[in-house]
Design a protein around this motif. Sequence first.
Motif, PDB file in Angstrom:
ATOM      1  N   GLY A 212       0.802  -1.214   0.000  1.00 39.27           N
ATOM      2  CA  GLY A 212       0.000   0.000   0.000  1.00 39.27           C
ATOM      3  C   GLY A 212       0.833   1.260   0.000  1.00 39.27           C
ATOM      4  O   GLY A 212       2.037   1.229   0.264  1.00 39.27           O
ATOM      5  N   ASN A 213       0.205   2.362  -0.290  1.00 41.47           N
ATOM      6  CA  ASN A 213       0.823   3.672  -0.248  1.00 41.47           C
ATOM      7  C   ASN A 213      -0.258   4.691   0.061  1.00 41.47           C
ATOM      8  O   ASN A 213      -1.409   4.536  -0.368  1.00 41.47           O
ATOM      9  N   THR A 235      -1.142   4.761  -7.168  1.00 48.41           N
ATOM     10  CA  THR A 235      -1.266   3.481  -7.866  1.00 48.41           C
ATOM     11  C   THR A 235       0.014   3.157  -8.622  1.00 48.41           C
ATOM     12  O   THR A 235       0.447   1.993  -8.670  1.00 48.41           O
ATOM     13  N   GLU A 236       0.646   4.170  -9.202  1.00 46.17           N
ATOM     14  CA  GLU A 236       1.904   3.961  -9.923  1.00 46.17           C
ATOM     15  C   GLU A 236       2.958   3.332  -9.011  1.00 46.17           C
ATOM     16  O   GLU A 236       3.616   2.344  -9.376  1.00 46.17           O
ATOM     17  N   THR A 237       3.142   3.882  -7.817  1.00 42.68           N
ATOM     18  CA  THR A 237       4.181   3.367  -6.923  1.00 42.68           C
ATOM     19  C   THR A 237       3.801   1.992  -6.375  1.00 42.68           C
ATOM     20  O   THR A 237       4.657   1.115  -6.235  1.00 42.68           O
ATOM     21  N   VAL A 238       2.526   1.792  -6.048  1.00 42.02           N
ATOM     22  CA  VAL A 238       2.091   0.488  -5.542  1.00 42.02           C
ATOM     23  C   VAL A 238       2.318  -0.599  -6.591  1.00 42.02           C
ATOM     24  O   VAL A 238       2.831  -1.686  -6.285  1.00 42.02           O
ATOM     25  N   CYS A 239       1.967  -0.319  -7.828  1.00 43.80           N
ATOM     26  CA  CYS A 239       2.105  -1.329  -8.886  1.00 43.80           C
ATOM     27  C   CYS A 239       3.566  -1.607  -9.221  1.00 43.80           C
ATOM     28  O   CYS A 239       3.926  -2.748  -9.552  1.00 43.80           O
ATOM     29  N   MET A 240       4.421  -0.594  -9.139  1.00 45.95           N
ATOM     30  CA  MET A 240       5.851  -0.830  -9.346  1.00 45.95           C
ATOM     31  C   MET A 240       6.400  -1.774  -8.276  1.00 45.95           C
ATOM     32  O   MET A 240       7.167  -2.691  -8.574  1.00 45.95           O
ATOM     33  N   ARG A 241       5.980  -1.566  -7.033  1.00 43.55           N
ATOM     34  CA  ARG A 241       6.416  -2.449  -5.946  1.00 43.55           C
ATOM     35  C   ARG A 241       5.825  -3.848  -6.111  1.00 43.55           C
ATOM     36  O   ARG A 241       6.486  -4.842  -5.815  1.00 43.55           O
ATOM     37  N   LEU A 242       4.595  -3.909  -6.588  1.00 45.42           N
ATOM     38  CA  LEU A 242       3.943  -5.203  -6.803  1.00 45.42           C
ATOM     39  C   LEU A 242       4.704  -6.015  -7.856  1.00 45.42           C
ATOM     40  O   LEU A 242       4.999  -7.193  -7.661  1.00 45.42           O
ATOM     41  N   ILE A 336      12.908   1.887 -17.519  1.00 51.27           N
ATOM     42  CA  ILE A 336      13.386   3.256 -17.732  1.00 51.27           C
ATOM     43  C   ILE A 336      13.483   3.999 -16.405  1.00 51.27           C
ATOM     44  O   ILE A 336      14.469   4.698 -16.132  1.00 51.27           O
ATOM     45  N   ARG A 337      12.461   3.872 -15.580  1.00 50.14           N
ATOM     46  CA  ARG A 337      12.468   4.570 -14.288  1.00 50.14           C
ATOM     47  C   ARG A 337      13.579   4.061 -13.378  1.00 50.14           C
ATOM     48  O   ARG A 337      14.225   4.843 -12.671  1.00 50.14           O
ATOM     49  N   ASN A 338      13.790   2.757 -13.365  1.00 45.89           N
ATOM     50  CA  ASN A 338      14.851   2.201 -12.518  1.00 45.89           C
ATOM     51  C   ASN A 338      16.232   2.643 -12.976  1.00 45.89           C
ATOM     52  O   ASN A 338      17.152   2.777 -12.156  1.00 45.89           O
ATOM     53  N   ARG A 339      16.380   2.864 -14.273  1.00 43.93           N
ATOM     54  CA  ARG A 339      17.695   3.241 -14.808  1.00 43.93           C
ATOM     55  C   ARG A 339      17.929   4.740 -14.784  1.00 43.93           C
ATOM     56  O   ARG A 339      19.032   5.201 -14.461  1.00 43.93           O
ATOM     57  N   TYR A 340      16.902   5.522 -15.111  1.00 46.08           N
ATOM     58  CA  TYR A 340      17.097   6.962 -15.282  1.00 46.08           C
ATOM     59  C   TYR A 340      16.380   7.813 -14.236  1.00 46.08           C
ATOM     60  O   TYR A 340      16.445   9.046 -14.298  1.00 46.08           O
ATOM     61  N   GLY A 341      15.694   7.192 -13.294  1.00 46.60           N
ATOM     62  CA  GLY A 341      15.003   7.959 -12.266  1.00 46.60           C
ATOM     63  C   GLY A 341      13.503   7.763 -12.319  1.00 46.60           C
ATOM     64  O   GLY A 341      12.931   7.531 -13.387  1.00 46.60           O
ATOM     65  N   ARG A 342      12.862   7.883 -11.181  1.00 47.60           N
ATOM     66  CA  ARG A 342      11.440   7.557 -11.059  1.00 47.60           C
ATOM     67  C   ARG A 342      10.544   8.501 -11.848  1.00 47.60           C
ATOM     68  O   ARG A 342       9.428   8.153 -12.207  1.00 47.60           O
ATOM     69  N   THR A 343      11.037   9.706 -12.132  1.00 45.65           N
ATOM     70  CA  THR A 343      10.208  10.647 -12.888  1.00 45.65           C
ATOM     71  C   THR A 343      10.702  10.819 -14.320  1.00 45.65           C
ATOM     72  O   THR A 343      10.349  11.789 -14.997  1.00 45.65           O
ATOM     73  N   SER A 344      11.533   9.893 -14.791  1.00 38.05           N
ATOM     74  CA  SER A 344      12.013   9.972 -16.170  1.00 38.05           C
ATOM     75  C   SER A 344      10.897   9.721 -17.176  1.00 38.05           C
ATOM     76  O   SER A 344      10.959  10.181 -18.313  1.00 38.05           O
ATOM     77  N   GLY A 354       0.702  20.296 -10.837  1.00 35.85           N
ATOM     78  CA  GLY A 354       1.162  20.589  -9.482  1.00 35.85           C
ATOM     79  C   GLY A 354       1.161  19.377  -8.585  1.00 35.85           C
ATOM     80  O   GLY A 354       1.441  19.483  -7.383  1.00 35.85           O
ATOM     81  N   ILE A 355       0.860  18.207  -9.140  1.00 38.44           N
ATOM     82  CA  ILE A 355       0.801  16.961  -8.361  1.00 38.44           C
ATOM     83  C   ILE A 355       1.963  16.067  -8.755  1.00 38.44           C
ATOM     84  O   ILE A 355       2.228  15.874  -9.954  1.00 38.44           O
ATOM     85  N   ARG A 356       2.651  15.529  -7.765  1.00 40.62           N
ATOM     86  CA  ARG A 356       3.792  14.663  -8.026  1.00 40.62           C
ATOM     87  C   ARG A 356       3.328  13.406  -8.752  1.00 40.62           C
ATOM     88  O   ARG A 356       2.380  12.749  -8.316  1.00 40.62           O
ATOM     89  N   PRO A 357       3.982  13.009  -9.846  1.00 46.43           N
ATOM     90  CA  PRO A 357       3.499  11.868 -10.642  1.00 46.43           C
ATOM     91  C   PRO A 357       3.630  10.516  -9.959  1.00 46.43           C
ATOM     92  O   PRO A 357       2.928   9.574 -10.320  1.00 46.43           O
ATOM     93  N   LEU A 358       4.535  10.398  -9.011  1.00 51.44           N
ATOM     94  CA  LEU A 358       4.629   9.185  -8.196  1.00 51.44           C
ATOM     95  C   LEU A 358       4.591   9.631  -6.751  1.00 51.44           C
ATOM     96  O   LEU A 358       5.508  10.322  -6.277  1.00 51.44           O
ATOM     97  N   ASN A 359       3.554   9.255  -6.032  1.00 46.35           N
ATOM     98  CA  ASN A 359       3.320   9.805  -4.710  1.00 46.35           C
ATOM     99  C   ASN A 359       3.418   8.727  -3.646  1.00 46.35           C
ATOM    100  O   ASN A 359       3.246   7.547  -3.914  1.00 46.35           O
ATOM    101  N   GLY A 360       3.660   9.179  -2.407  1.00 48.76           N
ATOM    102  CA  GLY A 360       3.725   8.253  -1.289  1.00 48.76           C
ATOM    103  C   GLY A 360       5.016   7.467  -1.299  1.00 48.76           C
ATOM    104  O   GLY A 360       5.805   7.511  -2.223  1.00 48.76           O
ATOM    105  N   GLY A 361       5.261   6.705  -0.204  1.00 49.01           N
ATOM    106  CA  GLY A 361       6.450   5.856  -0.160  1.00 49.01           C
ATOM    107  C   GLY A 361       7.712   6.674  -0.085  1.00 49.01           C
ATOM    108  O   GLY A 361       7.856   7.562   0.741  1.00 49.01           O
ATOM    109  N   MET A 362       8.669   6.396  -0.977  1.00 51.10           N
ATOM    110  CA  MET A 362       9.966   7.035  -0.932  1.00 51.10           C
ATOM    111  C   MET A 362      10.067   8.179  -1.930  1.00 51.10           C
ATOM    112  O   MET A 362      10.128   7.945  -3.129  1.00 51.10           O
TER     113      MET A 362
END
Length: 374
Positions: A212-213, A235-242, A336-344, A354-362
Motif C-alpha cells: 500500500g501507499n 497506484t503507480e508506486t504500488v504497482c511498481m512495488r507489486l 526506464i524509471r529504474n535506470r534513469y530515475g522515477r520521474t524519467s 502541481g501533483i507529483r506523478p509518483l506519490n507516497g512511499g519514498m
Amino acid sequence: MLIIHGIVLAKSIPAKKYGIVTGESLLEARQKCPDIVIVPPNYNLYMNCSNAMVSIFKEYFPVIQRYSVDECFLDYTNMNKHFGSPIQFAHHIKEQIYKELGFTVNIGISNNKLLSKMASDFEKPHKVHTLYPYEIEEKMWPLPVGDLFMVGRATKAKLHKLGIYTIGELAKTDRNLLYSHMRSHGYLIHDYANGLESSSVKSASPKAKGIGNSTTISFDVEDARTAKLILLSLTETVCMRLRDSNMLAKVISINIKSKDFISMSHQIQLSQATDITNNIYISICKLFDEAWDKEPIRHLGVRVSMLTSNVNTQLSLFDCEKYEKLTALDESIDKIRNRYGRTSVIRASFLHSGIRPLNGGMPTEDYPVMSSIL
C-alpha cells in the motif's frame, strides 16, 4: 493571511512541551506555537538512516526485529559474556550510533518487548532506561493511561469515562469490566498495564499480505479529477512495488480521509489477479466514485492485497493479447524509471497539475548529508 495545511506526523521534544500531538493539523500546531518550525517529511532520508543503524546492530546481534522505521527489538540473551551487562552495552552502542551516524537514540531494556518499548519512550533524548517487572509500579504505573502502548485516543476516552486515568489504575481494574466495554482489547491493555507480554524477537519478516501507499495532502481536495490524479500517483508506486515483488493482486482498496480526518474505506475483489497499473487504476477510480461523499479530502490511500505469485498466470484467450501489451508497457516503463530515475517517464495528465506523478512511499529528493553517513 498564512494558510497551513497538513498534519503533524512527528513532533520534536521542544514541540511536545507546547502540547503539540501527532495527528493534529499544522494549523492547530501553529496556534499552540506561532514560531514552530515545520519540516516536510522525507521517507528516503529516514530509511537510509534506519538501514545504517541496523548495519551497526548486525555487527553484534544475530537476531534483530525491525519494528518500524526508527525502532528495533534486539535479543540480548547470552550476550553478557561477550559485551558485558545490558546497560553497559546499551551505552556503548548508543554512543557508537551517535559518533558514526550523527543522530541520537533512546534505548529501553527489559525482559520483554512491551516493557523495553515503554522504557525507550521515557525521558529523551540520548538516554538508556530500564523497566524490569519489579520497576513497573514505580516507573510505569504513575504515567497517564494514554502513554500505554495500544491505548489510542478512542481507548483513552473510554478509559477516562470509567474513571481510569493512570496506567496503575488500569492495571488494578477488574478485567471483566474492561471486557464489557472494550471486548478482547480490554484484556490486552490490562495485560500490558501489568507488564505481561511474551512474544519473541523474530528476525524474519512475515510474508507481506499486501502492498500500500498513502499521502496526506497539503490542501483540501474538492474535485474528483484532482483526487483521481493523486490516486493515480499512488497506484503507480504500488504497482511498481507489486511487479518488483513478482506478485499479482486480487483485492484492491482505497482509503479516504476528510479534512476532519473522518476515514472511509472501500474495496473490490477482482475476477483475475493482476499487476497492471491501468487495470488496477480503473478499479481504484470505480471505488472512489462509489465511496466519496463530496467532503473535502486531506488524505488518500491505495492498497492491494490477496497476493499471489505471477508465475504460471492463467488467462482467457480473449484477454491474452491485451494483457501482453499492457504488461510489456509496464515492464518498459519500470526499466526506464529504474535506470534513469522515477520521474524519467510520467503520464501527460500530470503536466502542469502541481501533483507529483509518483506519490507516497519514498520521495526522490536527494540529501547530500547521507553521503557522509553511508
